[in-house]
Design a protein around this motif. Structure first.
Motif, PDB file in Angstrom:
ATOM      1  N   SER A  30      17.998  -4.645 -33.006  1.00  0.00           N
ATOM      2  CA  SER A  30      17.824  -4.092 -31.661  1.00  0.00           C
ATOM      3  C   SER A  30      19.104  -4.288 -30.876  1.00  0.00           C
ATOM      4  O   SER A  30      19.972  -5.075 -31.258  1.00  0.00           O
ATOM      5  CB  SER A  30      16.650  -4.762 -30.939  1.00  0.00           C
ATOM      6  OG  SER A  30      16.895  -6.150 -30.755  1.00  0.00           O
ATOM      7  N   GLY A  32      20.623  -4.863 -26.801  1.00  0.00           N
ATOM      8  CA  GLY A  32      20.255  -5.300 -25.462  1.00  0.00           C
ATOM      9  C   GLY A  32      20.351  -4.182 -24.447  1.00  0.00           C
ATOM     10  O   GLY A  32      20.803  -3.067 -24.755  1.00  0.00           O
ATOM     11  N   GLY A  45      16.575  -1.780 -23.236  1.00  0.00           N
ATOM     12  CA  GLY A  45      16.869  -2.250 -24.573  1.00  0.00           C
ATOM     13  C   GLY A  45      16.507  -1.163 -25.567  1.00  0.00           C
ATOM     14  O   GLY A  45      15.773  -0.223 -25.248  1.00  0.00           O
ATOM     15  N   THR A  53      12.036   1.827 -26.853  1.00  0.00           N
ATOM     16  CA  THR A  53      12.339   0.656 -26.046  1.00  0.00           C
ATOM     17  C   THR A  53      11.063  -0.109 -25.740  1.00  0.00           C
ATOM     18  O   THR A  53       9.951   0.426 -25.841  1.00  0.00           O
ATOM     19  CB  THR A  53      13.036   1.049 -24.734  1.00  0.00           C
ATOM     20  OG1 THR A  53      13.487  -0.150 -24.081  1.00  0.00           O
ATOM     21  CG2 THR A  53      12.102   1.808 -23.793  1.00  0.00           C
ATOM     22  N   ARG A 216      12.603 -12.874 -28.787  1.00  0.00           N
ATOM     23  CA  ARG A 216      13.940 -12.358 -29.070  1.00  0.00           C
ATOM     24  C   ARG A 216      14.797 -12.238 -27.826  1.00  0.00           C
ATOM     25  O   ARG A 216      16.024 -12.342 -27.882  1.00  0.00           O
ATOM     26  CB  ARG A 216      13.815 -10.971 -29.720  1.00  0.00           C
ATOM     27  CG  ARG A 216      13.218 -10.974 -31.115  1.00  0.00           C
ATOM     28  CD  ARG A 216      14.247 -11.364 -32.149  1.00  0.00           C
ATOM     29  NE  ARG A 216      15.412 -10.489 -32.099  1.00  0.00           N
ATOM     30  CZ  ARG A 216      15.510  -9.328 -32.754  1.00  0.00           C
ATOM     31  NH1 ARG A 216      14.500  -8.898 -33.496  1.00  0.00           N
ATOM     32  NH2 ARG A 216      16.600  -8.607 -32.674  1.00  0.00           N
ATOM     33  N   SER A 217      14.163 -11.959 -26.683  1.00  0.00           N
ATOM     34  CA  SER A 217      14.924 -11.777 -25.451  1.00  0.00           C
ATOM     35  C   SER A 217      13.978 -11.921 -24.267  1.00  0.00           C
ATOM     36  O   SER A 217      12.755 -11.966 -24.420  1.00  0.00           O
ATOM     37  CB  SER A 217      15.615 -10.407 -25.416  1.00  0.00           C
ATOM     38  OG  SER A 217      14.653  -9.366 -25.434  1.00  0.00           O
ATOM     39  N   THR A 219      13.662 -10.771 -19.857  1.00  0.00           N
ATOM     40  CA  THR A 219      14.206  -9.920 -18.800  1.00  0.00           C
ATOM     41  C   THR A 219      13.470 -10.160 -17.497  1.00  0.00           C
ATOM     42  O   THR A 219      12.244 -10.334 -17.487  1.00  0.00           O
ATOM     43  CB  THR A 219      14.066  -8.423 -19.189  1.00  0.00           C
ATOM     44  OG1 THR A 219      14.742  -8.190 -20.426  1.00  0.00           O
ATOM     45  CG2 THR A 219      14.657  -7.522 -18.119  1.00  0.00           C
ATOM     46  N   HIS A 234      19.005 -10.494 -17.773  1.00  0.00           N
ATOM     47  CA  HIS A 234      18.577 -10.438 -19.169  1.00  0.00           C
ATOM     48  C   HIS A 234      19.170 -11.606 -19.949  1.00  0.00           C
ATOM     49  O   HIS A 234      20.343 -11.955 -19.783  1.00  0.00           O
ATOM     50  CB  HIS A 234      19.033  -9.120 -19.795  1.00  0.00           C
ATOM     51  CG  HIS A 234      18.612  -8.958 -21.214  1.00  0.00           C
ATOM     52  ND1 HIS A 234      17.321  -8.646 -21.584  1.00  0.00           N
ATOM     53  CD2 HIS A 234      19.307  -9.076 -22.381  1.00  0.00           C
ATOM     54  CE1 HIS A 234      17.243  -8.570 -22.893  1.00  0.00           C
ATOM     55  NE2 HIS A 234      18.433  -8.821 -23.409  1.00  0.00           N
ATOM     56  N   GLU A 236      19.705 -12.531 -23.893  1.00  0.00           N
ATOM     57  CA  GLU A 236      19.672 -11.972 -25.240  1.00  0.00           C
ATOM     58  C   GLU A 236      19.422 -13.120 -26.223  1.00  0.00           C
ATOM     59  O   GLU A 236      20.315 -13.605 -26.904  1.00  0.00           O
ATOM     60  CB  GLU A 236      20.981 -11.247 -25.558  1.00  0.00           C
ATOM     61  CG  GLU A 236      20.950 -10.432 -26.841  1.00  0.00           C
ATOM     62  CD  GLU A 236      19.857  -9.375 -26.872  1.00  0.00           C
ATOM     63  OE1 GLU A 236      19.368  -9.088 -27.971  1.00  0.00           O
ATOM     64  OE2 GLU A 236      19.488  -8.823 -25.811  1.00  0.00           O
ATOM     65  N   TYR A 244      20.812 -16.266 -18.933  1.00  0.00           N
ATOM     66  CA  TYR A 244      20.576 -14.952 -18.335  1.00  0.00           C
ATOM     67  C   TYR A 244      21.877 -14.461 -17.704  1.00  0.00           C
ATOM     68  O   TYR A 244      22.623 -15.245 -17.110  1.00  0.00           O
ATOM     69  CB  TYR A 244      19.506 -15.023 -17.246  1.00  0.00           C
ATOM     70  CG  TYR A 244      18.095 -15.190 -17.749  1.00  0.00           C
ATOM     71  CD1 TYR A 244      17.203 -14.122 -17.776  1.00  0.00           C
ATOM     72  CD2 TYR A 244      17.641 -16.433 -18.172  1.00  0.00           C
ATOM     73  CE1 TYR A 244      15.897 -14.286 -18.224  1.00  0.00           C
ATOM     74  CE2 TYR A 244      16.344 -16.608 -18.622  1.00  0.00           C
ATOM     75  CZ  TYR A 244      15.472 -15.532 -18.644  1.00  0.00           C
ATOM     76  OH  TYR A 244      14.182 -15.698 -19.078  1.00  0.00           O
TER      77      TYR A 244
END
Length: 254
Positions: A30, A32, A45, A53, A216-217, A219, A234, A236, A244
């Motif tokens: 993926s 970001g 993303g 997304t 994984r992330s 936001t 965000h 990652e 962030y």
């Protein structure tokens, strides 16, 4: 994405705040958040396998967030990408327009999903039940969506999650963004929330670490009404360890 929290119309200064963790197989490629579409611009993303997304924002102030709803049935690989549906909704100009477009689709074309469509003025959640896509308008409040197939109120950990996010409301009312951001970051990094009763009784909180699968992330989106400005933060990586950073958004068109 397995957790998506919405602070909707809880502050005149910040009428919409979205906080989300994306849980996925660690090996699934993926990218970001970045500008992925023009006219309207969309910052989101990108899943590099199916091309869709899990969360994005467009130039009209529409936020779309996707949860792959967990059910007892296996995923059908022949159905359309749920992430592509989320990306298609981000080409609409408002939550109402997106809801109208969503209702035209056959729910059976997708594996089970829950889809948030929100702006500072309105918020909706759609989910497919057979061929029908049911849409619910959300009232002002603090809402927590997960990937459970059952209603959120029946989840043992739901009340705990919601209480944690509700603690951000008094901070919003003070008008400073940094304390709210810090609180939401801590909430999203939590490992101690009670486990959802999935059958495996896995001891996971909002930040998930399960071998080849996990968070994984992360936001956090704010809409600042006074400046008519969105801010997009965000991480990652899992929010317990990844920093962030603020994602730059395209300048408003004259």
């Amino acid at each position: 994405m397995c957790t998506l929290a919405l602070l909707f119309q809880q502050s005149a200064e910040y009428p919409l705040v979205v906080a989300a963790n994306r849980d996925e197989l660690l090996a699934r490629p993926s990218a970001g958040p970045a500008k992925v579409l023009d006219n309207p611009w969309v910052v989101a993303g990108l899943d590099l396998v199916a091309g869709g997304t899990w969360l994005g924002l467009n130039e009209h102030g529409l936020v779309a967030g996707l949860l792959n709803r967990r059910t007892s049935k296996p995923v059908d690989p022949l159905r359309r990408s749920r992430g592509s549906l989320c990306l298609e909704m981000l080409q609409q100009t408002s939550p109402e327009e997106a809801v109208e477009a969503l209702r035209k689709w056959d729910g059976n074309a997708y594996n089970p999903f829950r889809l948030l469509l929100a702006s500072p003025a309105a918020a909706y959640v759609g989910q497919n039940r057979g061929p029908t896509i049911q849409v619910q308008r959300l009232p002002p409040g603090v809402h927590v969506l997960t990937n459970r197939d059952a209603d959120e109120g029946t989840c043992p950990s739901w009340a705990r999650y919601r209480a944690v996010f509700r603690e951000a409301v008094p901070l919003l009312e003070k008008g400073a963004i940094d304390p709210v951001l810090e609180h939401l970051q801590r909430a999203l990094a939590d490992h101690t929330a009670p486990a959802e009763l999935t059958g495996e009784d896995l001891p996971v909180g909002l930040c998930v670490h399960l071998g080849n699968y996990g968070t994984r992330s992360s936001t956090i989106l704010f809409y600042a009404a006074r400046q008519s400005r969105w801010r997009f933060f965000h991480a990652e990586g899992p929010p317990c360890s990844a920093p962030y950073s603020e994602i730059p958004l395209p300048a408003p068109q004259a």
